[in-house]
Design an enzyme around this catalytic site. Sequence first.
Site, PDB file in Angstrom:
ATOM      1  N   GLU A 141       0.804  -1.222   0.000  1.00 48.85           N
ATOM      2  CA  GLU A 141       0.000   0.000   0.000  1.00 48.85           C
ATOM      3  C   GLU A 141       0.839   1.276   0.000  1.00 48.85           C
ATOM      4  O   GLU A 141       0.866   2.025   0.990  1.00 48.85           O
ATOM      5  CB  GLU A 141      -0.977   0.004   1.180  1.00 48.85           C
ATOM      6  CG  GLU A 141      -2.056  -1.045   1.052  1.00 48.85           C
ATOM      7  CD  GLU A 141      -3.183  -0.897   2.072  1.00 48.85           C
ATOM      8  OE1 GLU A 141      -2.990  -0.209   3.081  1.00 48.85           O
ATOM      9  OE2 GLU A 141      -4.255  -1.468   1.840  1.00 48.85           O
ATOM     10  N   GLU A 312      -6.575  -7.796  -0.627  1.00 45.07           N
ATOM     11  CA  GLU A 312      -7.066  -7.902   0.755  1.00 45.07           C
ATOM     12  C   GLU A 312      -8.563  -7.627   0.730  1.00 45.07           C
ATOM     13  O   GLU A 312      -8.978  -6.550   0.310  1.00 45.07           O
ATOM     14  CB  GLU A 312      -6.374  -6.872   1.662  1.00 45.07           C
ATOM     15  CG  GLU A 312      -4.873  -7.062   1.763  1.00 45.07           C
ATOM     16  CD  GLU A 312      -4.195  -6.022   2.656  1.00 45.07           C
ATOM     17  OE1 GLU A 312      -4.891  -5.289   3.387  1.00 45.07           O
ATOM     18  OE2 GLU A 312      -2.953  -5.934   2.612  1.00 45.07           O
TER      19      GLU A 312
END
Length: 646
Positions: A141, A312
């Site tokens: 991320e 995710e």
Amino acid sequence: MLGVCYYPEHWGMEKVPEDLRQMKDLGIRFVRVGEFAWSRIEPNPGEFSWKWLDAFFDEAHRVGLKVILGTPTATPPKWLVDRYPDILPVDREGRTRRFGSRRHYCFSSPSYRQETQRIVAIIAQRYGQHPALAGWQTDNEYGCHDTVRCFCPRCQEAFREWLRARYSTIENLNAAWGTVFWSQEYRSFEEIELPNVTVTDPNPSHLLDYFRFASDQVREYNRLQVAILRKYSPGRFITHNFMGGFFQFDHFALAEDLDFASWDSYPLGHAEWIMQYRPLEECFFRSGHPDIAALNHDLYRGVGRGRFWVMEQQAGPVQWAPRNYSPAPGMVRLWTLEAFAHGAEVVSYFRWRQVPFAQEQMHSGLLRPDSSKDTGFFEVQQVAREIEKLPLPDMEKSPVALVFDYEAAWFFEIEPLGVGINYLDLVFTFYTALRKLGLDVDIRKPDDDLSGYHLVVVPSLPIFRETLVEHLAPLQSPVVFGPRTGSKTQVFQIPPNLPPGSLQEILPLRVIRVETLGLTPQENVLWKGKTYPVHRLKEWIETELPVLGAFQDGRKAVVARENFFYLAFWPSVEFLLDFFEDLASQKGLSPLRLPEGVRIRRRGNLVFAFNYASEEREIPAPDHATFLLGRRVLPPHDVAVWRETP
Ligand code: GAL
Ligand code: ZN
């Protein structure tokens, strides 16, 4: 296919064989590991401990699971930061951000770039050819916790270089930025600082260039990793797990170096902040707003040039949003099927087991800390069986293209002019209206091929490149531009011919004033005999074009030339619903009015329907529909899939 995020370093090797077997039985095919494990891989400088990761890889191979290995660069270990303190980033206020959580590094730091290359090469050489390795995730991320924009001396140095390459001479820069205003003139590139801790607003051209620079730094940093992975691990994919609704670097540009895009979907957590300016209706507290995950799926399909994963997937409550609801029963399954309907290749759950220690101890997993099965586990079990029997046809081009631009997001950050004005909100409004009409959307960047769509919507394109005129002018379908399009030149100045700048070649109009109105309706637009309240933003335009919609003061609010439309205000979902319905029906698109909380998505000849509402809904399936899943009357948070017969 399904996957799961797993942290063998949290559990010790004793648990691994049983965990992997259980994953396999559940229907999991991919397991992502390693993205935060640097301190366990290299506990001391140059001293490696491979035993646990070797054993994990071998066990995964034995069980028949494929591994996605994350490079561990989101978490440089303590010894590394102590050795090279210039790794640490500096925040907007000029404070060094310290060790003790994650993402504590600056993208420009030369020592961190070197250390990154070192650790990535070592790991890639060790596992790059392992038979269990499917591919790589670079870092984790990029940008999370506000880490794209760093204000350290290394960034200042790199920014000066970046500016020198862009402007060649300081005179060019002074002219481009308009530094004569407030005596900001620079005599050399060495005098330029980063645009933080100024007394009042920094120069907007300075800010825009700094945002572009920071975006480029992320891309460059990722490229360092990609080059090494390609070298030592040929034939394996490389992806990165992007975030939902996060725009601080140009994802289209970064993803050019990847094989496909991935993103991390936390629909309940995201709903809490995406809905900043429009209160989330209570009925969506436990489901998330029906357009949030979908918008990101469509965006990342575009970013990944047609290919994306959910790396995710929220599978229970998270711990980081202002309120952390438990998802309504059925939502984990619904979110999974929705991702596949939008073209995801893999949905991978976060995470296998809730960890009883450290920052995320209150974040759920498929298993509880004591290894008992949490509720998400059973939904995954169900959906794993269902997708086995669901033949997924190839994705087709959608009827509608929504043009998305990262610079547009930066523009609205720099010059919102008023409360409630931000790019995500505008894009979300356009997207919601289209989706409520049952229209499928592809999200494309401005210079993508936009021909062949039935409708092209451009919520706003403030920095409108001249070359786009040639690109857009030949389009035959309706093209709808939202407010503030063409507001600025490349260097953030008002165009010489006034906004919308070079778009005037397609749409001859001039924006002579911009007002912002706040969040409560202050104005009305009259369009086709109906009145629509307007808030947030209104433009005054001058044009010879005939008026299609007008403000109450008589000023033109909606105008068009041939198939090109301009909206001179921040439109509401209600207006866009009627407006797009009208346009789409003229184009033979047969838009629907979906029941509240229901969305549909086609994938080839399959139609998926999702009920986000907390009551049952009748869905618009044709009488003769053959249902592969669900039925016409859809219980709350349930899914139906039917085959479309031509
Ligand atoms: C993501 C992150 C994961 C984990 C998760 C919790 O942003 O990639 O490492 O922190 O959030 O929801
Ligand atoms: Zn920095």
